[in-house]
Design a protein around this motif. Structure first.
Motif, PDB file in Angstrom:
ATOM      1  N   TYR A 141       0.830  -1.208   0.000  1.00  0.00           N
ATOM      2  CA  TYR A 141       0.000   0.000   0.000  1.00  0.00           C
ATOM      3  C   TYR A 141       0.863   1.256   0.000  1.00  0.00           C
ATOM      4  N   ALA A 142       1.918   1.257   0.800  1.00  0.00           N
ATOM      5  CA  ALA A 142       2.790   2.430   0.861  1.00  0.00           C
ATOM      6  C   ALA A 142       3.507   2.644  -0.467  1.00  0.00           C
ATOM      7  N   ASN A 143       3.932   1.554  -1.099  1.00  0.00           N
ATOM      8  CA  ASN A 143       4.659   1.679  -2.368  1.00  0.00           C
ATOM      9  C   ASN A 143       3.758   2.162  -3.498  1.00  0.00           C
ATOM     10  N   SER A 144       2.441   2.002  -3.338  1.00  0.00           N
ATOM     11  CA  SER A 144       1.533   2.503  -4.372  1.00  0.00           C
ATOM     12  C   SER A 144       1.475   4.024  -4.375  1.00  0.00           C
ATOM     13  N   ASP A 145       1.926   4.647  -3.267  1.00  0.00           N
ATOM     14  CA  ASP A 145       2.062   6.102  -3.184  1.00  0.00           C
ATOM     15  C   ASP A 145       0.744   6.807  -3.508  1.00  0.00           C
ATOM     16  N   VAL A 146      -0.343   6.326  -2.899  1.00  0.00           N
ATOM     17  CA  VAL A 146      -1.659   6.886  -3.208  1.00  0.00           C
ATOM     18  C   VAL A 146      -2.276   7.634  -2.025  1.00  0.00           C
ATOM     19  N   ASP A 147      -1.763   7.441  -0.838  1.00  0.00           N
ATOM     20  CA  ASP A 147      -2.354   8.060   0.344  1.00  0.00           C
ATOM     21  C   ASP A 147      -1.558   9.318   0.692  1.00  0.00           C
ATOM     22  N   LEU A 148      -2.229  10.460   0.682  1.00  0.00           N
ATOM     23  CA  LEU A 148      -1.531  11.722   0.926  1.00  0.00           C
ATOM     24  C   LEU A 148      -1.083  11.870   2.367  1.00  0.00           C
ATOM     25  N   ARG A 149      -1.495  10.946   3.247  1.00  0.00           N
ATOM     26  CA  ARG A 149      -1.032  10.986   4.632  1.00  0.00           C
ATOM     27  C   ARG A 149       0.259  10.207   4.819  1.00  0.00           C
ATOM     28  N   LEU A 150       0.724   9.541   3.779  1.00  0.00           N
ATOM     29  CA  LEU A 150       2.003   8.836   3.849  1.00  0.00           C
ATOM     30  C   LEU A 150       3.093   9.818   4.251  1.00  0.00           C
ATOM     31  N   LEU A 151       3.976   9.401   5.148  1.00  0.00           N
ATOM     32  CA  LEU A 151       4.880  10.337   5.798  1.00  0.00           C
ATOM     33  C   LEU A 151       5.656  11.198   4.798  1.00  0.00           C
ATOM     34  N   PHE A 207      -5.578  15.855   2.814  1.00  0.00           N
ATOM     35  CA  PHE A 207      -4.885  14.909   3.662  1.00  0.00           C
ATOM     36  C   PHE A 207      -5.801  13.778   4.121  1.00  0.00           C
ATOM     37  N   ASP A 208      -7.089  13.828   3.757  1.00  0.00           N
ATOM     38  CA  ASP A 208      -7.947  12.685   3.981  1.00  0.00           C
ATOM     39  C   ASP A 208      -7.692  11.689   2.843  1.00  0.00           C
ATOM     40  N   ILE A 209      -8.180  10.472   2.995  1.00  0.00           N
ATOM     41  CA  ILE A 209      -7.927   9.435   1.993  1.00  0.00           C
ATOM     42  C   ILE A 209      -8.771   9.701   0.746  1.00  0.00           C
ATOM     43  N   ARG A 252      -9.722   8.244  -6.425  1.00  0.00           N
ATOM     44  CA  ARG A 252      -8.578   8.281  -7.324  1.00  0.00           C
ATOM     45  C   ARG A 252      -7.797   6.972  -7.326  1.00  0.00           C
ATOM     46  N   THR A 253      -7.843   6.229  -6.230  1.00  0.00           N
ATOM     47  CA  THR A 253      -6.992   5.041  -6.103  1.00  0.00           C
ATOM     48  C   THR A 253      -7.789   3.890  -5.508  1.00  0.00           C
ATOM     49  N   PRO A 254      -8.842   3.439  -6.144  1.00  0.00           N
ATOM     50  CA  PRO A 254      -9.697   2.417  -5.538  1.00  0.00           C
ATOM     51  C   PRO A 254      -9.020   1.065  -5.388  1.00  0.00           C
ATOM     52  N   ALA A 255      -8.222   0.650  -6.365  1.00  0.00           N
ATOM     53  CA  ALA A 255      -7.656  -0.695  -6.326  1.00  0.00           C
ATOM     54  C   ALA A 255      -6.658  -0.856  -5.192  1.00  0.00           C
ATOM     55  N   ALA A 256      -5.724   0.078  -5.060  1.00  0.00           N
ATOM     56  CA  ALA A 256      -4.718  -0.023  -4.000  1.00  0.00           C
ATOM     57  C   ALA A 256      -5.352   0.008  -2.625  1.00  0.00           C
ATOM     58  N   ALA A 257      -6.333   0.897  -2.435  1.00  0.00           N
ATOM     59  CA  ALA A 257      -6.998   1.000  -1.135  1.00  0.00           C
ATOM     60  C   ALA A 257      -7.770  -0.270  -0.818  1.00  0.00           C
ATOM     61  N   ALA A 258      -8.511  -0.778  -1.793  1.00  0.00           N
ATOM     62  CA  ALA A 258      -9.312  -1.980  -1.559  1.00  0.00           C
ATOM     63  C   ALA A 258      -8.427  -3.185  -1.262  1.00  0.00           C
ATOM     64  N   ASN A 259      -7.343  -3.331  -2.005  1.00  0.00           N
ATOM     65  CA  ASN A 259      -6.453  -4.472  -1.787  1.00  0.00           C
ATOM     66  C   ASN A 259      -5.795  -4.430  -0.415  1.00  0.00           C
ATOM     67  N   ALA A 260      -5.367  -3.241   0.009  1.00  0.00           N
ATOM     68  CA  ALA A 260      -4.689  -3.123   1.297  1.00  0.00           C
ATOM     69  C   ALA A 260      -5.641  -3.404   2.454  1.00  0.00           C
ATOM     70  N   SER A 261      -6.829  -2.794   2.406  1.00  0.00           N
ATOM     71  CA  SER A 261      -7.780  -3.001   3.503  1.00  0.00           C
ATOM     72  C   SER A 261      -8.253  -4.448   3.529  1.00  0.00           C
ATOM     73  N   LYS A 262      -8.441  -5.045   2.346  1.00  0.00           N
ATOM     74  CA  LYS A 262      -8.872  -6.438   2.302  1.00  0.00           C
ATOM     75  C   LYS A 262      -7.799  -7.352   2.872  1.00  0.00           C
TER      76      LYS A 262
END
Length: 634
Positions: A400-410, A433-435, A439-449
């Motif tokens: 998930y971090a490597n997908s670089d899709v979450d603006l809250r990533l450090l 800064f919210d998720i 824009r990034t449904p696949a990365a988010a869905a895969n990580a949470s799943k």
């Protein structure tokens, strides 16, 4: 120095402005003789808002003094009544005890207290209706009961009811969606409460953005008609330590936790008081049995006291004993370790708790923050929070971090902040800064799943089908593909917040700094210097096989691997004890049977029926359901 005389409340007009400079001075002078501490500025101002009838939202760190906002208005306005909603019986009892210490009469309304009162010939609801208590503590489900409706409709109660408090307000979002839907319906009480009732929401783990908006909706807060105070929620007196799980934990062996029971332990007071959080009662049960098996022979006779298992299914007597043990301090305390579920991760103040262990990591980011917050509530010493992370979690978080899709990533957050400070760059909207799931449904869905699908190490069933096998005539179910506009649940978003925390650990970035970014705390521009990414903490070694009761996952030459729990991760595989381990256990049983003192394990100590013969083998190593008894208390 300015001073203000302190007349009684009866001398002040009903519309007295407590939030004015004069009102705050007067409030402080009223409270100082009544409190054993100097009230803090935020406690005075938020309490003044409540006394003025203004709704309040206070988000501040665990142990920062939120409970004072419940009893300060009640102490000042002695004829008022406050209704407090708490998520667990343990927290209800804890809050009520604090109120009694401050001289504020209070009552807890739940099944246990109603039953105890009934046996004594009392009706708690009639006592509440008669306004005998200044603070009433109950669960959200009770708000819809017919008994509470009758109380609310009483004219005298309505006149004196002034404050409604939703403690641990983040649960309106986390639990209200599915686990306990009553949390999402708390707002309906506004239609039955008098207009003069002020509503207050308290929490330490409400994320900015969507979750804050959801909590406000669930509690019926209206824009522009409440005071909100989001304070720094970082606990600087707690070292956050992430550790990778090294050994299998799907059976009855938990070698990563061997260090909790020293081999030279002689009494409970020899080790610091620690609390181990497990996500389920069943997992906590197995952890408890394992840790008790490590105790020396003379302590195994009282193992149910030295190591206690606390959960929602405890019988009333065990709940009382467990709560009393939590409050014990000093070298003469009877209990050294507590294994618990979520019943203790919300708000409970446990004195002199040196460390918290989360095994394995919590289900959500908010759960981890709440569990961390149980340690060193006094604030006069440094404590530890140790979170064990399975390897599968590390892989999911890194992807998930490597997908670089979450603006809250450090590092993404740091870049955006740097861009915002550059006048040549466009301004950064805080809502970014919210998720951004659209824009990034696949990365988010895969990580949470991935995080939600990882089991919490339940024991594999014998009837489990072989991987890839299906019943005759059926078609294998295909995994659902993530859609571009599917709205994620609260647990999905919390899993992603947890992903960021785990990813920071996996990549060696400051975990505390990442948590501060998630929760909008000030410390987002520098490393903390005390978490496991900033400092090197030695990993305790497991006991040698000659002293322990388990074999590590890597030693499969003697241990036969059984069916997995549905994951290919090696930490999810169960092992069968080899002959060497069985021999160690047999020798331990022989030593125990030769002990001079008789084995004293009463049936009620593990909550089994009196007719059931209790043996050490049944109590210590039996499968989880074998001594379920009345409530599976142990």
């Amino acid at each position: 120095m300015n001073t203000v005389s302190s007349p009684s409340m009866s001398e002040l007009p009903d519309d007295y402005n407590w939030t004015s400079a004069e009102g705050l001075l007067r409030l402080g002078s009223l409270l100082r003789p009544l409190l054993p501490f100097e009230p803090r500025a935020f406690q005075l101002y938020e309490s003044a808002c409540i006394l003025n009838g203004i709704d309040v939202v206070c988000i501040t760190a665990t142990g920062d003094g939120k409970t004072a906002l419940i009893y300060i208005p009640a102490m000042v306005r002695e004829d008022s009544i406050t209704v407090v909603v708490e998520p667990t019986n343990y927290l209800e009892s804890d809050v009520a005890a604090k109120l009694v210490e401050k001289g504020v009469s209070s009552v807890v309304i739940n099944r246990d207290t109603l039953g105890d009162a009934s046996r004594d010939g009392r009706d708690l609801w009639n006592e509440v209706k008669a306004c005998r208590y200044r603070v009433i503590t109950l669960a959200p489900e009770t708000l819809g009961s017919e008994a509470f409706r009758r109380v609310v409709n009483d004219p005298e109660f309505r006149r004196r009811w002034r404050v409604f408090v939703m403690d641990e307000a983040h649960l309106c979002d986390l639990w209200g969606a599915d686990f306990r839907k009553a949390f999402s319906d708390v707002w309906t009480i506004r239609s039955r409460a008098p207009e003069h009732v002020a509503f207050m929401a308290l929490s330490a783990s409400v994320e900015p953005g969507r979750q804050t908006a959801q909590v406000l909706r669930c509690l019926g807060f209206r824009r522009g008609r409440y005071h909100m105070d989001r304070r720094d929620c970082e606990r600087i007196n707690i070292n956050i330590i992430f550790r990778d799980v090294q050994y299998a934990y799907s059976g009855y062996d938990f070698r990563d936790l061997d260090w909790l029971v020293p081999e030279n332990m002689t009494k409970a007071g020899d080790v610091p008081k620690r609390l181990v959080f497990c996500e389920t009662i069943e997992l906590g049960h197995r952890v408890t049995l394992y840790l008790r098996s490590l105790l020396p022979a003379h302590l195994k006779r009282v193992s149910h006291i030295v190591i206690r298992h606390i959960h929602s299914m405890n019988c009333p007597d065990c709940k009382k004993d467990g709560f009393a043990a939590l409050m014990e301090t000093g070298d003469e305390r009877r209990t050294s370790l507590f294994v618990a579920t979520a019943v203790l991760d919300q708000g409970v103040n446990i004195p002199r708790l040196k460390a918290v262990v989360v095994f394995p990591r919590g289900k959500t980011a908010a759960a981890v923050i709440q569990e961390i917050g149980r340690a060193v509530r006094e604030g006069d010493e440094q404590g530890e929070a140790i979170i064990y992370v399975p390897k599968g979690d590390l892989q999911a978080a890194l992807e998930y971090a490597n997908s670089d899709v979450d603006l809250r990533l450090l590092e993404t957050h740091a870049y955006l902040r740097a861009s915002a400070s550059d006048p040549s760059q466009p301004a950064v909207d805080e809502s970014m800064f919210d998720i951004v799931f659209d824009r990034t449904p696949a990365a988010a869905a895969n990580a949470s799943k991935a995080l939600r699908s990882l089991p919490t190490a339940s024991v594999p069933q014998k009837s489990a089908a072989k991987p890839g096998s299906t019943k005759k005539g059926t078609v294998p179910k295909q995994p659902a593909k993530p859609t571009a506009r599917t709205a994620p649940s609260a647990s999905d978003r919390q899993c992603l917040s947890l992903c960021l925390m785990v990813a920071a650990h996996a990549r060696g970035f400051c975990v505390t700094r990442q948590i501060n970014i998630i929760y909008g705390n000030p410390g987002t521009t520098h490393d903390c210097g005390r978490c496991s990414s900033c400092m090197e903490y030695p990993v305790p070694l497991a006991r040698s096989l000659s002293d322990s009761v388990a074999a590590p996952q890597s030693q499969t030459s003697k241990a036969k691997v059984t069916a997995t729990t549905g994951s290919t991760d090696e930490n999810q595989q169960a092992t069968v004890k080899d002959t060497e381990v069985d021999a160690v256990r047999a020798a331990d049983d022989k030593e125990l049977s030769n002990a001079s003192a008789p084995l004293n394990i009463a049936p009620e100590s593990v909550c089994v029926p009196a007719t059931t013969p209790v043996t050490w083998e049944r109590v210590l190593r039996a499968p989880p359901g074998i001594h379920s008894g009345r409530s599976d208390c142990d």
